[in-house]
Enzyme design. Sequence first.
Site, PDB file in Angstrom:
ATOM      1  N   GLY A  12       0.836  -1.139   0.096  1.00 21.53           N
ATOM      2  CA  GLY A  12       0.090   0.002   0.012  1.00 21.53           C
ATOM      3  C   GLY A  12       0.873   1.395  -0.035  1.00 21.53           C
ATOM      4  O   GLY A  12       0.447   2.461   0.857  1.00 21.53           O
ATOM      5  N   HIS A  13       2.020   1.262  -0.964  1.00 24.47           N
ATOM      6  CA  HIS A  13       2.901   2.381  -0.719  1.00 24.47           C
ATOM      7  C   HIS A  13       2.352   3.769  -1.283  1.00 24.47           C
ATOM      8  O   HIS A  13       2.919   4.567  -1.081  1.00 24.47           O
ATOM      9  CB  HIS A  13       4.272   1.952  -1.381  1.00 24.47           C
ATOM     10  CG  HIS A  13       4.112   1.874  -2.923  1.00 24.47           C
ATOM     11  ND1 HIS A  13       3.525   0.891  -3.372  1.00 24.47           N
ATOM     12  CD2 HIS A  13       4.499   2.783  -3.681  1.00 24.47           C
ATOM     13  CE1 HIS A  13       3.632   0.976  -4.540  1.00 24.47           C
ATOM     14  NE2 HIS A  13       4.184   2.019  -5.012  1.00 24.47           N
ATOM     15  N   ARG A  14       1.349   3.537  -1.970  1.00 22.84           N
ATOM     16  CA  ARG A  14       0.785   4.872  -2.836  1.00 22.84           C
ATOM     17  C   ARG A  14      -0.008   5.707  -2.060  1.00 22.84           C
ATOM     18  O   ARG A  14      -0.468   6.680  -2.273  1.00 22.84           O
ATOM     19  CB  ARG A  14       0.256   4.399  -3.918  1.00 22.84           C
ATOM     20  CG  ARG A  14       1.200   3.933  -5.234  1.00 22.84           C
ATOM     21  CD  ARG A  14       0.638   3.800  -6.562  1.00 22.84           C
ATOM     22  NE  ARG A  14       1.313   3.971  -7.799  1.00 22.84           N
ATOM     23  CZ  ARG A  14       1.162   3.607  -8.984  1.00 22.84           C
ATOM     24  NH1 ARG A  14       0.003   3.037  -9.147  1.00 22.84           N
ATOM     25  NH2 ARG A  14       1.992   3.918 -10.032  1.00 22.84           N
ATOM     26  N   VAL A  17      -0.957   6.488   3.984  1.00 23.34           N
ATOM     27  CA  VAL A  17      -0.446   5.856   5.114  1.00 23.34           C
ATOM     28  C   VAL A  17       1.193   5.304   4.558  1.00 23.34           C
ATOM     29  O   VAL A  17       2.097   5.632   5.052  1.00 23.34           O
ATOM     30  CB  VAL A  17      -1.174   4.686   5.946  1.00 23.34           C
ATOM     31  CG1 VAL A  17      -0.515   3.889   6.795  1.00 23.34           C
ATOM     32  CG2 VAL A  17      -2.463   5.289   6.557  1.00 23.34           C
ATOM     33  N   TYR A 138     -15.789  -2.461   8.011  1.00 21.44           N
ATOM     34  CA  TYR A 138     -14.429  -2.172   8.004  1.00 21.44           C
ATOM     35  C   TYR A 138     -13.755  -2.296   9.360  1.00 21.44           C
ATOM     36  O   TYR A 138     -12.821  -2.894   9.417  1.00 21.44           O
ATOM     37  CB  TYR A 138     -14.467  -0.746   7.610  1.00 21.44           C
ATOM     38  CG  TYR A 138     -12.816  -0.194   7.542  1.00 21.44           C
ATOM     39  CD1 TYR A 138     -11.914  -0.531   6.805  1.00 21.44           C
ATOM     40  CD2 TYR A 138     -12.509   0.304   8.784  1.00 21.44           C
ATOM     41  CE1 TYR A 138     -10.835  -0.281   6.607  1.00 21.44           C
ATOM     42  CE2 TYR A 138     -11.258   1.051   8.807  1.00 21.44           C
ATOM     43  CZ  TYR A 138     -10.460   0.680   7.726  1.00 21.44           C
ATOM     44  OH  TYR A 138      -8.992   1.204   7.834  1.00 21.44           O
ATOM     45  N   THR A 166      -5.047   7.160  14.612  1.00 17.72           N
ATOM     46  CA  THR A 166      -6.339   7.701  14.727  1.00 17.72           C
ATOM     47  C   THR A 166      -6.639   8.429  13.210  1.00 17.72           C
ATOM     48  O   THR A 166      -6.174   8.185  12.275  1.00 17.72           O
ATOM     49  CB  THR A 166      -6.383   8.870  15.821  1.00 17.72           C
ATOM     50  OG1 THR A 166      -7.582   9.486  15.853  1.00 17.72           O
ATOM     51  CG2 THR A 166      -5.376  10.084  15.359  1.00 17.72           C
ATOM     52  N   LEU A 168      -6.412  10.333   9.992  1.00 19.62           N
ATOM     53  CA  LEU A 168      -5.149  10.794   9.379  1.00 19.62           C
ATOM     54  C   LEU A 168      -5.469  11.945   8.457  1.00 19.62           C
ATOM     55  O   LEU A 168      -6.428  11.766   7.764  1.00 19.62           O
ATOM     56  CB  LEU A 168      -4.120   9.848   8.874  1.00 19.62           C
ATOM     57  CG  LEU A 168      -3.945   8.643   9.640  1.00 19.62           C
ATOM     58  CD1 LEU A 168      -3.135   7.637   9.025  1.00 19.62           C
ATOM     59  CD2 LEU A 168      -2.897   9.248  10.719  1.00 19.62           C
ATOM     60  N   ASP A 296     -24.578  12.299  12.115  1.00 22.37           N
ATOM     61  CA  ASP A 296     -23.050  12.774  12.639  1.00 22.37           C
ATOM     62  C   ASP A 296     -22.130  11.807  12.876  1.00 22.37           C
ATOM     63  O   ASP A 296     -21.237  12.089  13.145  1.00 22.37           O
ATOM     64  CB  ASP A 296     -23.473  13.392  14.288  1.00 22.37           C
ATOM     65  CG  ASP A 296     -23.799  14.971  14.143  1.00 22.37           C
ATOM     66  OD1 ASP A 296     -23.189  15.614  13.390  1.00 22.37           O
ATOM     67  OD2 ASP A 296     -24.806  15.447  15.072  1.00 22.37           O
TER      68      ASP A 296
END
Length: 336
Positions: A12-14, A17, A138, A166, A168, A296
């Site tokens: 997930g380098h793109r 995170v 998720y 948390t 990001l 909310d």
Amino acid sequence: MLSRTSKIYIAGHRGLVGSAILKNLKSKGYTNLVYRTHKELDLLDSNAVADFFQTEKPEYVILAAAKVGGIVANNTYRADFIYENLQIQNNVIHQAYLNDVEKLLFLGSTCIYPKNAPQPMREDSLLTSELEYTNEPYAIAKIAGIKMCESYNIQYGTNFISVMPTNLYGPNDNFDLETSHVLPALLRKMHEAKLNNTPKVEIWGSGKPRREFLYSEDMADACVFILENRNFRDTYEIKLDDNTTCSPQAVRNIEIRNTHINIGTGVDISIKELAQTIKKIVDYKGELYFNDTKPDGTMVKLTDPSKLHSLGWKHTTELEDGIAIVYEWYLRSLND
């Protein structure tokens, strides 16, 4: 032992995170970094993942690949969020075990905590009551990832560590208005309203919910710190009846749980305050309209980062400074 030439695979380098972690590793002098685009390696394909691990033999793995999104995306694509995240985790974590990876870092999210968890949320709040409905699929996938890491460590003696950042924000964030999180969505909305002289910007919800935000490059620094300095055994304590601690080898049938680590600031802000801060940074002159007919979500969601602090790391970028950096990055990205 981790060295500057150790082979590290960043899955997930793109993304927000993964790109921040990759940047941090490069800045610290790591030279043997392995990564693949989705076209090069589909992490949903178990055979492809197995072939990759057998060929590349990474020594360390950072699992930052995930299907992510905001309230609308999570609630709309519920099946996609649970299936794809479980599949990615199962493939990567299991292959890390089969191929003798020295250490794996699994990244989740603080949405794993119950909807009504005591605030600030400690690691031991996990699985104590029901989840927030909109992102339940998720969250369940990420909880499964934590338990998978714990279970492989306990059964097989692996060194897999789970961290729960948390909310990001940062460079390479998702600014799509349908699938993005609240901060980049507000930043884009106000920037476009400024360009178009739109007199009013609608914001979903009452503005009263409070959220914690962490700059992605701070998160990356925390992850690399843990990768370099901490092991699974550092993430929990075993206590006897007299409150003395002991190693897991010394005691049989002791429960080991809540080994994951919160990564956060321990400071929150209301969505209304966030919107006003972004309005000031973007220099938008119009009005903000809070549509309280829209959901909310959880009213308060703040992590307790005490465990991370005790392990030796604390954030350095404050929210307003971080948003200003991200806005400059966003402006540059529009011209790329």
